[in-house]
Design a protein around this motif. Structure first.
Motif, PDB file in Angstrom:
ATOM      1  N   ARG A  93       0.814  -1.227   0.000  1.00  0.00           N
ATOM      2  CA  ARG A  93       0.000   0.000   0.000  1.00  0.00           C
ATOM      3  C   ARG A  93       0.838   1.263   0.000  1.00  0.00           C
ATOM      4  N   ALA A  94       1.955   1.217   0.706  1.00  0.00           N
ATOM      5  CA  ALA A  94       2.828   2.395   0.759  1.00  0.00           C
ATOM      6  C   ALA A  94       3.785   2.427  -0.434  1.00  0.00           C
ATOM      7  N   ARG A  95       3.737   1.374  -1.255  1.00  0.00           N
ATOM      8  CA  ARG A  95       4.604   1.265  -2.424  1.00  0.00           C
ATOM      9  C   ARG A  95       6.073   1.399  -2.036  1.00  0.00           C
ATOM     10  N   LEU A  96       6.455   0.593  -1.039  1.00  0.00           N
ATOM     11  CA  LEU A  96       7.829   0.586  -0.545  1.00  0.00           C
ATOM     12  C   LEU A  96       8.621  -0.500  -1.252  1.00  0.00           C
ATOM     13  N   ASP A  97       9.898  -0.265  -1.438  1.00  0.00           N
ATOM     14  CA  ASP A  97      10.703  -1.198  -2.220  1.00  0.00           C
ATOM     15  C   ASP A  97      11.258  -2.375  -1.426  1.00  0.00           C
ATOM     16  N   SER A  98      11.045  -2.399  -0.111  1.00  0.00           N
ATOM     17  CA  SER A  98      11.559  -3.525   0.669  1.00  0.00           C
ATOM     18  C   SER A  98      10.716  -3.760   1.912  1.00  0.00           C
ATOM     19  N   ARG A  99      10.822  -4.972   2.428  1.00  0.00           N
ATOM     20  CA  ARG A  99      10.142  -5.293   3.687  1.00  0.00           C
ATOM     21  C   ARG A  99      10.761  -4.490   4.832  1.00  0.00           C
ATOM     22  N   GLY A 100      12.071  -4.247   4.740  1.00  0.00           N
ATOM     23  CA  GLY A 100      12.727  -3.437   5.767  1.00  0.00           C
ATOM     24  C   GLY A 100      12.143  -2.041   5.842  1.00  0.00           C
ATOM     25  N   ALA A 101      11.855  -1.458   4.689  1.00  0.00           N
ATOM     26  CA  ALA A 101      11.240  -0.123   4.665  1.00  0.00           C
ATOM     27  C   ALA A 101       9.824  -0.177   5.242  1.00  0.00           C
ATOM     28  N   ALA A 102       9.095  -1.260   4.973  1.00  0.00           N
ATOM     29  CA  ALA A 102       7.750  -1.420   5.530  1.00  0.00           C
ATOM     30  C   ALA A 102       7.816  -1.599   7.041  1.00  0.00           C
ATOM     31  N   GLU A 103       8.804  -2.359   7.513  1.00  0.00           N
ATOM     32  CA  GLU A 103       9.011  -2.511   8.964  1.00  0.00           C
ATOM     33  C   GLU A 103       9.316  -1.154   9.595  1.00  0.00           C
ATOM     34  N   ALA A 104      10.174  -0.367   8.954  1.00  0.00           N
ATOM     35  CA  ALA A 104      10.546   0.951   9.486  1.00  0.00           C
ATOM     36  C   ALA A 104       9.332   1.869   9.532  1.00  0.00           C
ATOM     37  N   ALA A 105       8.526   1.860   8.489  1.00  0.00           N
ATOM     38  CA  ALA A 105       7.318   2.701   8.458  1.00  0.00           C
ATOM     39  C   ALA A 105       6.336   2.275   9.535  1.00  0.00           C
ATOM     40  N   THR A 106       6.178   0.972   9.707  1.00  0.00           N
ATOM     41  CA  THR A 106       5.272   0.456  10.738  1.00  0.00           C
ATOM     42  C   THR A 106       5.770   0.837  12.124  1.00  0.00           C
ATOM     43  N   ARG A 107       7.047   0.591  12.376  1.00  0.00           N
ATOM     44  CA  ARG A 107       7.631   0.930  13.678  1.00  0.00           C
ATOM     45  C   ARG A 107       7.481   2.424  13.961  1.00  0.00           C
ATOM     46  N   ALA A 108       7.842   3.256  13.004  1.00  0.00           N
ATOM     47  CA  ALA A 108       7.800   4.710  13.209  1.00  0.00           C
ATOM     48  C   ALA A 108       6.378   5.196  13.488  1.00  0.00           C
ATOM     49  N   THR A 109       5.426   4.698  12.728  1.00  0.00           N
ATOM     50  CA  THR A 109       4.036   5.123  12.916  1.00  0.00           C
ATOM     51  C   THR A 109       3.493   4.669  14.258  1.00  0.00           C
ATOM     52  N   LEU A 110       3.696   3.394  14.593  1.00  0.00           N
ATOM     53  CA  LEU A 110       3.134   2.869  15.832  1.00  0.00           C
ATOM     54  C   LEU A 110       3.828   3.425  17.070  1.00  0.00           C
ATOM     55  N   GLU A 111       5.134   3.626  17.000  1.00  0.00           N
ATOM     56  CA  GLU A 111       5.818   4.230  18.149  1.00  0.00           C
ATOM     57  C   GLU A 111       5.330   5.654  18.372  1.00  0.00           C
ATOM     58  N   THR A 112       5.091   6.383  17.313  1.00  0.00           N
ATOM     59  CA  THR A 112       4.605   7.749  17.452  1.00  0.00           C
ATOM     60  C   THR A 112       3.156   7.753  17.934  1.00  0.00           C
ATOM     61  N   LEU A 113       2.337   6.844  17.416  1.00  0.00           N
ATOM     62  CA  LEU A 113       0.965   6.720  17.928  1.00  0.00           C
ATOM     63  C   LEU A 113       0.962   6.366  19.406  1.00  0.00           C
ATOM     64  N   ALA A 114       1.912   5.523  19.834  1.00  0.00           N
ATOM     65  CA  ALA A 114       1.982   5.113  21.237  1.00  0.00           C
ATOM     66  C   ALA A 114       2.242   6.300  22.159  1.00  0.00           C
ATOM     67  N   GLU A 115       2.866   7.336  21.643  1.00  0.00           N
ATOM     68  CA  GLU A 115       3.074   8.542  22.442  1.00  0.00           C
ATOM     69  C   GLU A 115       1.779   9.334  22.582  1.00  0.00           C
ATOM     70  N   ARG A 116       0.850   9.075  21.691  1.00  0.00           N
ATOM     71  CA  ARG A 116      -0.361   9.870  21.616  1.00  0.00           C
ATOM     72  C   ARG A 116      -1.588   9.179  22.206  1.00  0.00           C
ATOM     73  N   ILE A 117      -1.664   7.852  22.069  1.00  0.00           N
ATOM     74  CA  ILE A 117      -2.881   7.128  22.456  1.00  0.00           C
ATOM     75  C   ILE A 117      -2.563   5.978  23.405  1.00  0.00           C
ATOM     76  N   PRO A 118      -3.558   5.495  24.152  1.00  0.00           N
ATOM     77  CA  PRO A 118      -3.348   4.294  24.964  1.00  0.00           C
ATOM     78  C   PRO A 118      -2.994   3.113  24.066  1.00  0.00           C
TER      79      PRO A 118
END
Length: 133
Positions: free
Chosen positions: A13-38
């Motif tokens: 969906r994000a049209r990323l060229d590697s699974r590593g990039a998808a892992e990084a996007a997932t980690r970055a988004t969820l870690e930032t959401l964790a600062e904001r929501i329970p």
């Protein structure tokens, strides 16, 4: 949904060229959401994906959840964590949230949306086909 499927969906969906990039996007988004929501959301995600939420929530230097941040600050944090430009981080974060919605049940995505300010909710819930801001 298992970990491989989750990351594969983010990558496609994000049209990323590697699974590593998808892992990084997932980690970055969820870690930032964790600062904001329970982080009760973590229990419904694949274990490896949910760890991104739990890790931030249990870090000794982590403030309580509910940290107020506008959409610019949110995107800057995601971009920094993912090593991406802000516009690209917006698209990646929307993709992650979209996959989170498919991987969870019981109105979890609605509770996330309600916990965010309007501008951030609008940005994240535009879906992976939303315009890059």
């Amino acid at each position: 949904m298992d970990h491989d499927t989750f990351i594969g969906q983010v990558q496609a969906r994000a049209r990323l060229d590697s699974r590593g990039a998808a892992e990084a996007a997932t980690r970055a988004t969820l870690e930032t959401l964790a600062e904001r929501i329970p982080t009760a959301l973590a229990a419904q995600l694949p274990r490896e994906v949910g760890e991104h939420l739990r890790r931030v929530a249990t870090a000794p230097d982590q403030p309580e959840t509910g940290l107020r941040m506008d959409h610019h600050v949110f995107l800057d944090r995601v971009a920094t964590r993912a090593g991406a430009h802000t516009a690209r981080a917006a698209h990646e974060a929307r993709s992650v949230v979209e996959v989170v919605g498919e991987a969870t049940e019981g109105g979890v995505l609605d509770r996330i949306r309600q916990a965010l300010d309007d501008a951030l909710a609008q940005l994240l819930f535009a879906g992976s086909t939303g315009s890059v801001t």
